[in-house]
Design a protein around this motif. Structure first.
Motif, PDB file in Angstrom:
ATOM      1  N   GLU A  87      -9.277 -48.371  14.281  1.00 20.93           N
ATOM      2  CA  GLU A  87      -8.125 -48.928  13.558  1.00 20.93           C
ATOM      3  C   GLU A  87      -7.037 -47.893  13.283  1.00 20.93           C
ATOM      4  OE1 GLU A  87     -11.708 -51.472  12.450  1.00 20.93           O
ATOM      5  OE2 GLU A  87     -11.331 -49.345  12.691  1.00 20.93           O
ATOM      6  N   VAL A  88      -7.298 -46.623  13.521  1.00 22.00           N
ATOM      7  CA  VAL A  88      -6.287 -45.586  13.294  1.00 22.00           C
ATOM      8  C   VAL A  88      -5.216 -45.704  14.374  1.00 22.00           C
ATOM      9  CG1 VAL A  88      -5.826 -43.104  13.296  1.00 22.00           C
ATOM     10  CG2 VAL A  88      -7.810 -43.996  12.074  1.00 22.00           C
ATOM     11  N   ILE A  89      -3.976 -45.868  13.922  1.00 19.30           N
ATOM     12  CA  ILE A  89      -2.843 -45.995  14.835  1.00 19.30           C
ATOM     13  C   ILE A  89      -2.191 -44.634  15.075  1.00 19.30           C
ATOM     14  CG2 ILE A  89      -0.624 -47.140  15.247  1.00 19.30           C
ATOM     15  CD1 ILE A  89      -3.053 -49.078  15.052  1.00 19.30           C
ATOM     16  N   THR A  90      -1.928 -43.900  13.996  1.00 24.39           N
ATOM     17  CA  THR A  90      -1.367 -42.553  14.123  1.00 24.39           C
ATOM     18  C   THR A  90      -2.027 -41.629  13.114  1.00 24.39           C
ATOM     19  OG1 THR A  90       0.446 -42.924  12.542  1.00 24.39           O
ATOM     20  CG2 THR A  90       0.935 -43.385  14.854  1.00 24.39           C
ATOM     21  N   CYS A  91      -2.020 -40.349  13.447  1.00 20.11           N
ATOM     22  CA  CYS A  91      -2.522 -39.310  12.546  1.00 20.11           C
ATOM     23  C   CYS A  91      -1.591 -38.118  12.729  1.00 20.11           C
ATOM     24  CB  CYS A  91      -3.957 -38.947  12.893  1.00 20.11           C
ATOM     25  SG  CYS A  91      -4.626 -37.619  11.864  1.00 20.11           S
ATOM     26  N   GLN A  92      -0.875 -37.771  11.668  1.00 22.23           N
ATOM     27  CA  GLN A  92       0.148 -36.730  11.768  1.00 22.23           C
ATOM     28  C   GLN A  92      -0.055 -35.668  10.707  1.00 22.23           C
ATOM     29  OE1 GLN A  92       3.306 -39.547  11.163  1.00 22.23           O
ATOM     30  NE2 GLN A  92       3.766 -39.654  13.347  1.00 22.23           N
ATOM     31  N   GLY A  93       0.155 -34.412  11.109  1.00 22.28           N
ATOM     32  CA  GLY A  93       0.154 -33.323  10.144  1.00 22.28           C
ATOM     33  C   GLY A  93       1.457 -33.337   9.373  1.00 22.28           C
ATOM     34  N   ILE A  94       1.384 -33.130   8.068  1.00 20.77           N
ATOM     35  CA  ILE A  94       2.581 -33.194   7.226  1.00 20.77           C
ATOM     36  C   ILE A  94       2.658 -31.976   6.306  1.00 20.77           C
ATOM     37  CG2 ILE A  94       2.746 -35.710   7.295  1.00 20.77           C
ATOM     38  CD1 ILE A  94       1.416 -35.777   4.502  1.00 20.77           C
ATOM     39  N   THR A  95       3.831 -31.759   5.742  1.00 20.47           N
ATOM     40  CA  THR A  95       4.024 -30.684   4.771  1.00 20.47           C
ATOM     41  C   THR A  95       3.753 -31.210   3.364  1.00 20.47           C
ATOM     42  OG1 THR A  95       6.373 -31.198   4.500  1.00 20.47           O
ATOM     43  CG2 THR A  95       5.795 -29.589   6.204  1.00 20.47           C
ATOM     44  N   GLY A  96       3.642 -30.302   2.427  1.00 16.61           N
ATOM     45  CA  GLY A  96       3.423 -30.703   1.037  1.00 16.61           C
ATOM     46  C   GLY A  96       1.995 -30.449   0.619  1.00 16.61           C
ATOM     47  N   ASP A  97       1.579 -31.089  -0.477  1.00 20.76           N
ATOM     48  CA  ASP A  97       0.239 -30.839  -0.990  1.00 20.76           C
ATOM     49  C   ASP A  97      -0.833 -31.586  -0.207  1.00 20.76           C
ATOM     50  OD1 ASP A  97       1.143 -33.263  -1.994  1.00 20.76           O
ATOM     51  OD2 ASP A  97       0.074 -33.075  -3.886  1.00 20.76           O
ATOM     52  N   MET A  98      -0.456 -32.545   0.612  1.00 19.36           N
ATOM     53  CA  MET A  98      -1.405 -33.245   1.482  1.00 19.36           C
ATOM     54  C   MET A  98      -1.253 -32.684   2.895  1.00 19.36           C
ATOM     55  SD  MET A  98      -2.901 -35.073  -0.670  1.00 19.36           S
ATOM     56  CE  MET A  98      -3.600 -36.676  -0.545  1.00 19.36           C
ATOM     57  N   ASP A  99      -2.286 -32.835   3.712  1.00 20.03           N
ATOM     58  CA  ASP A  99      -2.298 -32.235   5.040  1.00 20.03           C
ATOM     59  C   ASP A  99      -2.011 -33.221   6.163  1.00 20.03           C
ATOM     60  OD1 ASP A  99      -3.145 -29.611   4.105  1.00 20.03           O
ATOM     61  OD2 ASP A  99      -5.052 -30.592   3.662  1.00 20.03           O
ATOM     62  N   LEU A 100      -2.488 -34.447   6.014  1.00 20.87           N
ATOM     63  CA  LEU A 100      -2.379 -35.439   7.076  1.00 20.87           C
ATOM     64  C   LEU A 100      -1.845 -36.754   6.534  1.00 20.87           C
ATOM     65  CD1 LEU A 100      -5.882 -34.936   8.736  1.00 20.87           C
ATOM     66  CD2 LEU A 100      -3.688 -34.188   9.673  1.00 20.87           C
ATOM     67  N   LEU A 101      -1.148 -37.471   7.399  1.00 21.44           N
ATOM     68  CA  LEU A 101      -0.729 -38.837   7.107  1.00 21.44           C
ATOM     69  C   LEU A 101      -1.307 -39.711   8.214  1.00 21.44           C
ATOM     70  CD1 LEU A 101       0.937 -40.635   5.204  1.00 21.44           C
ATOM     71  CD2 LEU A 101       2.848 -40.339   6.783  1.00 21.44           C
ATOM     72  N   VAL A 102      -2.200 -40.618   7.835  1.00 24.74           N
ATOM     73  CA  VAL A 102      -2.904 -41.457   8.795  1.00 24.74           C
ATOM     74  C   VAL A 102      -2.490 -42.902   8.576  1.00 24.74           C
ATOM     75  CG1 VAL A 102      -5.179 -42.196   9.612  1.00 24.74           C
ATOM     76  CG2 VAL A 102      -4.843 -39.843   8.803  1.00 24.74           C
ATOM     77  N   TYR A 103      -2.028 -43.547   9.655  1.00 25.70           N
ATOM     78  CA  TYR A 103      -1.628 -44.952   9.588  1.00 25.70           C
ATOM     79  C   TYR A 103      -2.738 -45.794  10.215  1.00 25.70           C
ATOM     80  CZ  TYR A 103       1.047 -49.237  10.366  1.00 25.70           C
ATOM     81  OH  TYR A 103       1.480 -50.540  10.370  1.00 25.70           O
ATOM     82  N   VAL A 104      -3.190 -46.808   9.474  1.00 27.11           N
ATOM     83  CA  VAL A 104      -4.320 -47.632   9.884  1.00 27.11           C
ATOM     84  C   VAL A 104      -3.929 -49.098   9.823  1.00 27.11           C
ATOM     85  CG1 VAL A 104      -6.675 -48.296   9.237  1.00 27.11           C
ATOM     86  CG2 VAL A 104      -5.945 -45.934   8.968  1.00 27.11           C
ATOM     87  N   HIS A 105      -4.390 -49.865  10.810  1.00 23.16           N
ATOM     88  CA  HIS A 105      -4.234 -51.317  10.757  1.00 23.16           C
ATOM     89  C   HIS A 105      -5.619 -51.938  10.908  1.00 23.16           C
ATOM     90  CE1 HIS A 105      -2.307 -55.192  10.891  1.00 23.16           C
ATOM     91  NE2 HIS A 105      -3.126 -55.506  11.868  1.00 23.16           N
ATOM     92  N   ALA A 106      -6.097 -52.586   9.839  1.00 26.41           N
ATOM     93  CA  ALA A 106      -7.432 -53.188   9.819  1.00 26.41           C
ATOM     94  C   ALA A 106      -7.319 -54.706   9.760  1.00 26.41           C
ATOM     95  CB  ALA A 106      -8.207 -52.675   8.608  1.00 26.41           C
ATOM     96  N   ASN A 107      -8.379 -55.384  10.170  1.00 25.42           N
ATOM     97  CA  ASN A 107      -8.321 -56.849  10.197  1.00 25.42           C
ATOM     98  C   ASN A 107      -8.516 -57.491   8.823  1.00 25.42           C
ATOM     99  OD1 ASN A 107     -11.036 -56.462   9.867  1.00 25.42           O
ATOM    100  ND2 ASN A 107     -11.650 -57.427  11.788  1.00 25.42           N
TER     101      ASN A 107
END
Length: 142
Positions: A87-107
Motif C-alpha cells: 500500500e506504500v505509494i511513496t517514501c521520501q526523505g525529508i528535513t526537520g525533526d522527522m526523517d521520512l514522509l510515507v504516503y499510503v493508500h489502503a482499502n
C-alpha cells in the motif's frame, strides 16, 4: 528533448485527452510531427503512460501520510520496511525533526491501522505521526 517536446509535454500535462490537432496548434507544429514526437517520447520512456486521477472523495479506501523518525544513521537502512508494504505509494526523505514522509493508500481504515502498527513495531522506528487525507485540492503528479 527540445522546446517542442517540452511544449507537447506541457500540453499533455494540462489535458492528456486533448486532440493532436489542438496540441499541434498550441505548439506550432503539424499534426504528424506532434504524433511522431509523442510516439518517440513514449518509446524512450519520457511519457510512461496516461492515467485517470480521481478526486479524493471518489476514491475507494483511505490515504494517509506517515511522518517517521528512525534511529538509523541513514534513511536507506530502514527503507526495506516500507518496500514490504504494497500500500506504500511513496517514501521520501525529508528535513526537520522527522526523517521520512510515507504516503499510503489502503482499502480500509482497519488496514491503514494495521500498516501503522506494523511500522510502529519495528525496532528502528522511534516515532510515527499519521495524517489522514480528507480532501485533495490539487494533484499535479500525473
Amino acid at each position: 528533448m527540445d522546446k517542442f517536446d517540452k511544449a507537447i509535454i506541457s500540453e499533455l500535462r494540462l489535458n492528456a485527452r486533448q486532440s493532436i490537432s489542438f496540441i499541434s496548434e498550441q505548439v506550432n507544429l503539424s499534426r504528424s510531427a506532434v504524433t511522431e514526437r509523442i510516439k518517440k517520447l513514449e518509446q524512450i520512456g519520457v511519457i510512461r503512460g496516461y492515467q485517470v486521477l480521481l478526486s479524493e472523495s471518489q476514491k475507494q479506501g483511505v490515504s494517509a501520510y506517515f511522518e517517521i523518525q528512525h534511529r538509523c544513521a541513514r534513511c536507506a537502512e530502514v527503507i526495506h520496511i516500507f518496500t514490504t508494504i504494497p500500500e506504500v505509494i511513496t517514501c521520501q526523505g525529508i528535513t526537520g525533526d522527522m526523517d521520512l514522509l510515507v504516503y499510503v493508500h489502503a482499502n480500509s481504515m482497519q488496514r491503514l491501522h494495521e500498516i501503522r502498527e506494523f511500522i510502529d513495531a519495528q525496532a528502528d522506528i522511534i516515532k510515527i505521526k499519521t495524517h489522514v487525507v480528507m480532501s485533495e485540492w490539487i494533484n499535479n503528479q500525473a
